[in-house]
Design a protein around this motif. Structure first.
Motif, PDB file in Angstrom:
ATOM      1  N   MET A   1       0.852  -1.174   0.000  1.00  0.00           N
ATOM      2  CA  MET A   1       0.000   0.000   0.000  1.00  0.00           C
ATOM      3  C   MET A   1       0.893   1.230   0.000  1.00  0.00           C
ATOM      4  N   GLN A   2       0.516   2.192  -0.802  1.00  0.00           N
ATOM      5  CA  GLN A   2       1.223   3.472  -0.834  1.00  0.00           C
ATOM      6  C   GLN A   2       0.270   4.546  -0.331  1.00  0.00           C
ATOM      7  N   ILE A   3       0.701   5.270   0.665  1.00  0.00           N
ATOM      8  CA  ILE A   3      -0.111   6.354   1.222  1.00  0.00           C
ATOM      9  C   ILE A   3       0.552   7.667   0.870  1.00  0.00           C
ATOM     10  N   GLU A   4      -0.273   8.605   0.439  1.00  0.00           N
ATOM     11  CA  GLU A   4       0.226   9.913   0.038  1.00  0.00           C
ATOM     12  C   GLU A   4      -0.572  11.002   0.749  1.00  0.00           C
ATOM     13  N   VAL A   5       0.141  11.992   1.241  1.00  0.00           N
ATOM     14  CA  VAL A   5      -0.481  13.159   1.854  1.00  0.00           C
ATOM     15  C   VAL A   5      -0.358  14.295   0.845  1.00  0.00           C
ATOM     16  N   LEU A   6      -1.488  14.656   0.252  1.00  0.00           N
ATOM     17  CA  LEU A   6      -1.530  15.755  -0.710  1.00  0.00           C
ATOM     18  C   LEU A   6      -1.758  17.036   0.071  1.00  0.00           C
ATOM     19  N   HIS A   7      -0.931  18.041  -0.156  1.00  0.00           N
ATOM     20  CA  HIS A   7      -1.045  19.248   0.660  1.00  0.00           C
ATOM     21  C   HIS A   7      -0.626  20.497  -0.103  1.00  0.00           C
ATOM     22  N   ILE A   8      -0.994  21.627   0.463  1.00  0.00           N
ATOM     23  CA  ILE A   8      -0.544  22.917  -0.040  1.00  0.00           C
ATOM     24  C   ILE A   8       0.479  23.465   0.947  1.00  0.00           C
ATOM     25  N   ASP A   9       1.267  24.405   0.495  1.00  0.00           N
ATOM     26  CA  ASP A   9       2.347  24.956   1.308  1.00  0.00           C
ATOM     27  C   ASP A   9       1.830  25.653   2.572  1.00  0.00           C
ATOM     28  N   GLU A  10       0.675  26.296   2.467  1.00  0.00           N
ATOM     29  CA  GLU A  10       0.148  27.079   3.580  1.00  0.00           C
ATOM     30  C   GLU A  10      -0.566  26.230   4.636  1.00  0.00           C
ATOM     31  N   CYS A  11      -0.725  24.954   4.392  1.00  0.00           N
ATOM     32  CA  CYS A  11      -1.455  24.083   5.309  1.00  0.00           C
ATOM     33  C   CYS A  11      -0.630  23.811   6.564  1.00  0.00           C
ATOM     34  N   PRO A  12      -1.177  24.105   7.736  1.00  0.00           N
ATOM     35  CA  PRO A  12      -0.427  23.852   8.963  1.00  0.00           C
ATOM     36  C   PRO A  12      -0.516  22.397   9.429  1.00  0.00           C
ATOM     37  N   ASN A  13      -1.314  21.565   8.766  1.00  0.00           N
ATOM     38  CA  ASN A  13      -1.587  20.219   9.267  1.00  0.00           C
ATOM     39  C   ASN A  13      -0.949  19.076   8.494  1.00  0.00           C
ATOM     40  N   TRP A  14      -0.266  19.345   7.410  1.00  0.00           N
ATOM     41  CA  TRP A  14       0.190  18.246   6.567  1.00  0.00           C
ATOM     42  C   TRP A  14       1.240  17.369   7.240  1.00  0.00           C
ATOM     43  N   GLU A  15       2.151  17.953   7.995  1.00  0.00           N
ATOM     44  CA  GLU A  15       3.169  17.132   8.660  1.00  0.00           C
ATOM     45  C   GLU A  15       2.542  16.270   9.759  1.00  0.00           C
ATOM     46  N   ALA A  16       1.646  16.863  10.542  1.00  0.00           N
ATOM     47  CA  ALA A  16       0.959  16.110  11.595  1.00  0.00           C
ATOM     48  C   ALA A  16       0.109  14.995  10.987  1.00  0.00           C
ATOM     49  N   ALA A  17      -0.453  15.236   9.814  1.00  0.00           N
ATOM     50  CA  ALA A  17      -1.229  14.188   9.136  1.00  0.00           C
ATOM     51  C   ALA A  17      -0.333  12.993   8.841  1.00  0.00           C
ATOM     52  N   GLY A  18       0.866  13.233   8.361  1.00  0.00           N
ATOM     53  CA  GLY A  18       1.799  12.152   8.097  1.00  0.00           C
ATOM     54  C   GLY A  18       2.175  11.394   9.365  1.00  0.00           C
ATOM     55  N   ASP A  19       2.385  12.131  10.455  1.00  0.00           N
ATOM     56  CA  ASP A  19       2.699  11.494  11.738  1.00  0.00           C
ATOM     57  C   ASP A  19       1.547  10.606  12.199  1.00  0.00           C
ATOM     58  N   ARG A  20       0.323  11.092  12.040  1.00  0.00           N
ATOM     59  CA  ARG A  20      -0.840  10.301  12.454  1.00  0.00           C
ATOM     60  C   ARG A  20      -1.022   9.068  11.578  1.00  0.00           C
ATOM     61  N   VAL A  21      -0.748   9.203  10.302  1.00  0.00           N
ATOM     62  CA  VAL A  21      -0.825   8.046   9.406  1.00  0.00           C
ATOM     63  C   VAL A  21       0.166   6.976   9.862  1.00  0.00           C
ATOM     64  N   LYS A  22       1.377   7.390  10.154  1.00  0.00           N
ATOM     65  CA  LYS A  22       2.405   6.443  10.602  1.00  0.00           C
ATOM     66  C   LYS A  22       1.998   5.786  11.920  1.00  0.00           C
ATOM     67  N   GLU A  23       1.397   6.551  12.823  1.00  0.00           N
ATOM     68  CA  GLU A  23       0.926   5.992  14.090  1.00  0.00           C
ATOM     69  C   GLU A  23      -0.196   4.977  13.854  1.00  0.00           C
ATOM     70  N   ALA A  24      -1.117   5.312  12.960  1.00  0.00           N
ATOM     71  CA  ALA A  24      -2.218   4.390  12.642  1.00  0.00           C
ATOM     72  C   ALA A  24      -1.673   3.102  12.029  1.00  0.00           C
ATOM     73  N   LEU A  25      -0.717   3.214  11.131  1.00  0.00           N
ATOM     74  CA  LEU A  25      -0.117   2.021  10.525  1.00  0.00           C
ATOM     75  C   LEU A  25       0.547   1.154  11.587  1.00  0.00           C
ATOM     76  N   ALA A  26       1.248   1.787  12.527  1.00  0.00           N
ATOM     77  CA  ALA A  26       1.897   1.038  13.605  1.00  0.00           C
ATOM     78  C   ALA A  26       0.865   0.315  14.458  1.00  0.00           C
ATOM     79  N   GLN A  27      -0.244   0.985  14.761  1.00  0.00           N
ATOM     80  CA  GLN A  27      -1.299   0.351  15.556  1.00  0.00           C
ATOM     81  C   GLN A  27      -1.884  -0.862  14.836  1.00  0.00           C
ATOM     82  N   LEU A  28      -1.963  -0.771  13.512  1.00  0.00           N
ATOM     83  CA  LEU A  28      -2.507  -1.868  12.711  1.00  0.00           C
ATOM     84  C   LEU A  28      -1.471  -2.951  12.422  1.00  0.00           C
ATOM     85  N   GLY A  29      -0.216  -2.676  12.760  1.00  0.00           N
ATOM     86  CA  GLY A  29       0.848  -3.630  12.451  1.00  0.00           C
ATOM     87  C   GLY A  29       1.150  -3.690  10.971  1.00  0.00           C
ATOM     88  N   LYS A  30       0.924  -2.585  10.273  1.00  0.00           N
ATOM     89  CA  LYS A  30       1.114  -2.530   8.820  1.00  0.00           C
ATOM     90  C   LYS A  30       2.332  -1.678   8.479  1.00  0.00           C
TER      91      LYS A  30
END
Length: 102
Positions: A1-30
Motif C-alpha cells: 500500500m502506498q499512502i500519500e499526503v496531498l497538501h498545499i504549502d500554507e497548510c499547517p496540518n500536513w506534517e501532523a497528518a503524516g505522523d498520524r498516518v504512521k501511528e495508525a499504521l503502527a497500531q494496525l501492524g502494517k
C-alpha cells in the motif's frame, strides 16, 4: 500500500497528518510507504483526488471520500468525535486504512 499526503504549502496540518498516518499504521501492524506531495497550482490539484489540504490517499484513493475533489488550493476539514478539525484522528485513520484493505 502506498499512502500519500496531498497538501498545499500554507497548510499547517500536513506534517501532523503524516505522523498520524504512521501511528495508525503502527497500531494496525502494517507497513506502507508514506509520501508527501506539494500541490502548487489548481491544475496539479485537479489531476489528483484532492479535497483540500491535507488529503490522505491510499493507492490513489481518498481515505475520506467526499462529494468531490476541488482544484482550490485550500485547507480541508474533517469531522472528528471532538468536532471539526484540520485532520482526522489516529483512530479514524486506522479505520479508514483497514477499510481500504478489504
Amino acid at each position: 500500500m502506498q499512502i500519500e499526503v496531498l497538501h498545499i504549502d500554507e497548510c499547517p496540518n500536513w506534517e501532523a497528518a503524516g505522523d498520524r498516518v504512521k501511528e495508525a499504521l503502527a497500531q494496525l501492524g502494517k507497513t506502507a510507504t508514506v509520501e508527501f506531495r506539494l500541490l502548487s497550482t489548481p491544475e496539479e490539484a485537479a489531476r489528483v483526488p484532492f479535497a483540500g489540504s491535507p488529503t490522505i490517499t491510499a493507492d490513489g484513493e481518498d481515505l475520506f471520500p467526499s462529494d468531490g475533489g476541488t482544484p482550490d488550493l485550500a485547507c480541508r476539514i474533517y469531522f472528528t468525535p471532538d468536532g471539526v478539525a484540520g485532520l482526522p484522528t489516529v483512530e479514524q485513520l486506522s479505520q479508514a486504512i483497514g477499510h481500504h484493505e478489504r
